[in-house]
Design an enzyme around this catalytic site. Structure first.
Site, PDB file in Angstrom:
ATOM      1  N   GLU A 194       0.831  -1.222   0.000  1.00  0.00           N
ATOM      2  CA  GLU A 194       0.000   0.000   0.000  1.00  0.00           C
ATOM      3  C   GLU A 194       0.861   1.265   0.000  1.00  0.00           C
ATOM      4  O   GLU A 194       0.544   2.261   0.637  1.00  0.00           O
ATOM      5  CB  GLU A 194      -1.029  -0.024   1.129  1.00  0.00           C
ATOM      6  CG  GLU A 194      -2.086  -1.072   0.835  1.00  0.00           C
ATOM      7  CD  GLU A 194      -3.384  -0.889   1.565  1.00  0.00           C
ATOM      8  OE1 GLU A 194      -3.740   0.256   1.857  1.00  0.00           O
ATOM      9  OE2 GLU A 194      -4.026  -1.913   1.820  1.00  0.00           O
TER      10      GLU A 194
HETATM   11  N1  COS Z   1      -5.666  12.393  -3.620  1.00  0.00           N
HETATM   12  C1  COS Z   1      -6.158  13.052  -4.703  1.00  0.00           C
HETATM   13  N2  COS Z   1      -5.389  13.428  -5.749  1.00  0.00           N
HETATM   14  C2  COS Z   1      -4.076  13.107  -5.696  1.00  0.00           C
HETATM   15  C3  COS Z   1      -3.501  12.428  -4.606  1.00  0.00           C
HETATM   16  C4  COS Z   1      -4.347  12.072  -3.542  1.00  0.00           C
HETATM   17  N3  COS Z   1      -3.891  11.432  -2.470  1.00  0.00           N
HETATM   18  N4  COS Z   1      -2.173  12.264  -4.838  1.00  0.00           N
HETATM   19  C5  COS Z   1      -1.923  12.825  -6.033  1.00  0.00           C
HETATM   20  N5  COS Z   1      -3.065  13.334  -6.525  1.00  0.00           N
HETATM   21  C6  COS Z   1      -3.230  14.060  -7.788  1.00  0.00           C
HETATM   22  C7  COS Z   1      -2.238  15.211  -7.880  1.00  0.00           C
HETATM   23  O1  COS Z   1      -2.770  16.392  -7.290  1.00  0.00           O
HETATM   24  C8  COS Z   1      -2.071  15.346  -9.378  1.00  0.00           C
HETATM   25  O2  COS Z   1      -3.186  16.051  -9.898  1.00  0.00           O
HETATM   26  P1  COS Z   1      -2.939  17.359 -10.797  1.00  0.00           P
HETATM   27  O3  COS Z   1      -2.218  16.863 -12.002  1.00  0.00           O
HETATM   28  O4  COS Z   1      -4.310  17.858 -11.072  1.00  0.00           O
HETATM   29  O5  COS Z   1      -2.118  18.290  -9.949  1.00  0.00           O
HETATM   30  C9  COS Z   1      -2.179  13.929  -9.890  1.00  0.00           C
HETATM   31  O6  COS Z   1      -2.881  13.193  -8.870  1.00  0.00           O
HETATM   32  C10 COS Z   1      -0.832  13.292 -10.110  1.00  0.00           C
HETATM   33  O7  COS Z   1      -0.119  13.412  -8.886  1.00  0.00           O
HETATM   34  P2  COS Z   1       1.475  13.299  -8.805  1.00  0.00           P
HETATM   35  O8  COS Z   1       2.078  14.096  -9.894  1.00  0.00           O
HETATM   36  O9  COS Z   1       1.882  13.541  -7.397  1.00  0.00           O
HETATM   37  O10 COS Z   1       1.651  11.760  -9.203  1.00  0.00           O
HETATM   38  P3  COS Z   1       2.924  10.846  -9.218  1.00  0.00           P
HETATM   39  O11 COS Z   1       2.841  10.012 -10.447  1.00  0.00           O
HETATM   40  O12 COS Z   1       4.159  11.647  -8.962  1.00  0.00           O
HETATM   41  O13 COS Z   1       2.700   9.831  -7.991  1.00  0.00           O
HETATM   42  C11 COS Z   1       2.512   9.033  -5.740  1.00  0.00           C
HETATM   43  C12 COS Z   1       2.324  10.206  -6.731  1.00  0.00           C
HETATM   44  C13 COS Z   1       3.956   8.601  -5.602  1.00  0.00           C
HETATM   45  C14 COS Z   1       1.995   9.547  -4.411  1.00  0.00           C
HETATM   46  C15 COS Z   1       1.639   7.847  -6.210  1.00  0.00           C
HETATM   47  O14 COS Z   1       2.119   7.303  -7.408  1.00  0.00           O
HETATM   48  C16 COS Z   1       1.537   6.750  -5.185  1.00  0.00           C
HETATM   49  O15 COS Z   1       0.773   6.830  -4.217  1.00  0.00           O
HETATM   50  N6  COS Z   1       2.299   5.647  -5.392  1.00  0.00           N
HETATM   51  C17 COS Z   1       2.238   4.521  -4.532  1.00  0.00           C
HETATM   52  C18 COS Z   1       1.235   3.566  -5.051  1.00  0.00           C
HETATM   53  C19 COS Z   1       0.989   2.468  -4.110  1.00  0.00           C
HETATM   54  O16 COS Z   1       0.633   2.680  -2.965  1.00  0.00           O
HETATM   55  N7  COS Z   1       1.153   1.237  -4.599  1.00  0.00           N
HETATM   56  C20 COS Z   1       0.899   0.094  -3.834  1.00  0.00           C
HETATM   57  C21 COS Z   1      -0.041  -0.745  -4.584  1.00  0.00           C
HETATM   58  S1  COS Z   1      -1.594  -0.819  -3.937  1.00  0.00           S
HETATM   59  S2  COS Z   1      -1.498  -2.238  -2.606  1.00  0.00           S
END
Ligand code: COS
Length: 389
Positions: free
Chosen positions: A366
């Site tokens: 996660e």
């Molecule tokens: N809630 C709502 N919107 C979100 C958000 C959240 N928690 N996190 C990011 N966003 C939005 C951002 O605001 C951005 O929107 P805008 O383009 O309108 O500004 C968009 O989503 C993209 O965000 P960002 O550029 O931060 O995306 P990244 O590709 O850099 O990734 C992380 C962000 C690293 C936080 C994300 O890829 C992540 O959570 N990765 C981990 C995934 C995970 O937990 N995997 C495990 C598998 S599931 S068991």
């Protein structure tokens, strides 16, 4: 209030904890070693969870559930994870798989799927792929619009409840090349033509949980199974993970508490140099540090869950903090618990080596703890930029 561990819990939460304790003592303890050793999915115990209403805990009352909040779920997962984190995962892995429908689904989708889940149907969340782990927007499974449906092709990896679940929420690219805005989420039911299961993983810990590949080959799903709208899949995933990470935090907390209890009991029973181990100050200090870390983790996890139930809007930071901190504590406390039991701690006749193996995944899944620190750090800078700090 009978003890510190009751602090802040409602009558209902105390009841949930007692129910989980009873299932833990009567159903999980007798089988956890066997299920861990043989990698047996706890279908029988999931039925006990369902009979006790635990699958309905996170489902609103209008859809046949109990309408519980995050804190109710945290209490249940924490208590069950003291007994076996892998067996507990059948329950909250289902909650994870349900969240896309619960948070972003249409009224029809909720009416169709939530009552089934409240009764005990297992669900699963399918985001991860071989090349899309931390980089959630890197999904390569595709969903091509075709008439009144979408056709899915691709492979999902390491899916919790994979093969055991009947209902899957699956992330696929509807517009490859558009990054985060190219993804969409779909509901796919087991038995849909073109949907099959691949490799079942042989894991270090949480071995009673099924972790499996999902394979989509020209798998057609109707348009009404699209969640929230085309191109919103990444946001469905982020909202889901923000909401579900406190459950991983609760799992980690429960593992740490289970290991601490085991170490404290052992310290009074085991005698060396003519006295119990706990009579040695150096040894006792290790237990003290373990217990202090557990209390600190509990305070953060409960605060996070209570803030979410109170309607806090921006939950990403506190949710990531709870998951990250509690899982780091679980790893540290279980490692110390193995140390506290010495040679016995390393043997399978005591449960602490299993707890140490189980704890490790809570720092990884996660969202790895590096990703959690990234989320926390970015939120801090955003708060500073908007004058909140
Ligand atoms: N809630 C709502 N919107 C979100 C958000 C959240 N928690 N996190 C990011 N966003 C939005 C951002 O605001 C951005 O929107 P805008 O383009 O309108 O500004 C968009 O989503 C993209 O965000 P960002 O550029 O931060 O995306 P990244 O590709 O850099 O990734 C992380 C962000 C690293 C936080 C994300 O890829 C992540 O959570 N990765 C981990 C995934 C995970 O937990 N995997 C495990 C598998 S599931 S068991």
């Amino acid at each position: 209030m009978e003890s510190l561990s009751d602090l802040g819990l409602t009558e209902l939460q105390l009841e949930i904890r007692n129910t989980c304790r009873e299932i833990g003592e009567k159903k999980i303890l007798p089988v956890r070693e066997k299920y861990d050793a043989e990698g047996i999915f706890p279908t029988d115990i999931a039925k006990d969870f369902a009979d006790a209403g635990l699958f309905g805990l996170f489902i609103p009352e209008e859809f046949g559930g109990m309408g519980g909040g995050t804190m109710d779920m945290v209490v249940a997962v924490e208590e069950l994870s003291k007994y076996c984190a892998g067996i507990a995962l059948s329950l909250f892995g289902t909650a994870l798989g349900t969240l896309p429908i619960l948070l972003c689904g249409s009224e029809e989708q909720k009416r169709k799927y939530l009552p089934r889940i409240a009764e005990g149907t297992i669900a699963a969340f399918a985001l991860t792929e071989a090349n899309a782990g931390s980089d959630a927007a890197g999904v390569r499974t595709t969903a091509v619009e075709d008439g009144d449906g979408y056709v899915l092709n691709g492979t999902k990896q390491w899916i919790t409840n994979g093969g055991e679940a009947d209902i899957y929420t699956v992330c696929a690219m509807t517009d490859p090349g558009r990054g985060a805005r190219g993804a969409s989420f779909f509901i796919v039911e087991k038995g849909t033509p073109g949907f099959s299961f691949g490799k079942k993983e042989n894991k270090m810990g949480i071995r009673a949980s099924a972790t499996r590949e999902l394979v989509f080959q020209d798998c057609r799903v109707p348009k009404e199974n699209l969640i929230w709208g085309r191109g919103r899949g990444f946001f469905v995933a982020m909202k889901t993970l923000d909401q579900s990470r406190p459950s991983v935090a609760a799992q980690a907390l429960g593992i740490a508490e289970g290991a601490l209890a085991c170490a404290v009991r052992y310290s009074r029973e085991r005698r060396q140099f003519g006295q119990p181990l706990c009579a040695n100050q150096g040894y006792l200090f290790m237990l003290s540090d373990m217990a202090t870390k557990v209390e600190a983790a509990k305070a953060l996890v409960y605060r996070c869950a209570q803030a979410m139930d109170a309607g806090l809007k921006d939950i990403s930071k506190i949710s990531a903090m709870a998951k990250c901190y509690a899982s780091d504590v679980a790893m540290s406390v279980t490692t110390d618990a193995v140390q506290a039991l010495g040679g016995y701690g390393y043997m399978k006749e005591y449960p602490v080596e299993k707890m140490m193996r189980d704890a490790k995944i809570t720092q990884i899944y996660e969202g790895t703890n590096q990703i959690q620190r990234d989320v926390i750090g970015k939120a801090l800078i955003k708060e500073a930029a908007s004058g909140q700090i």
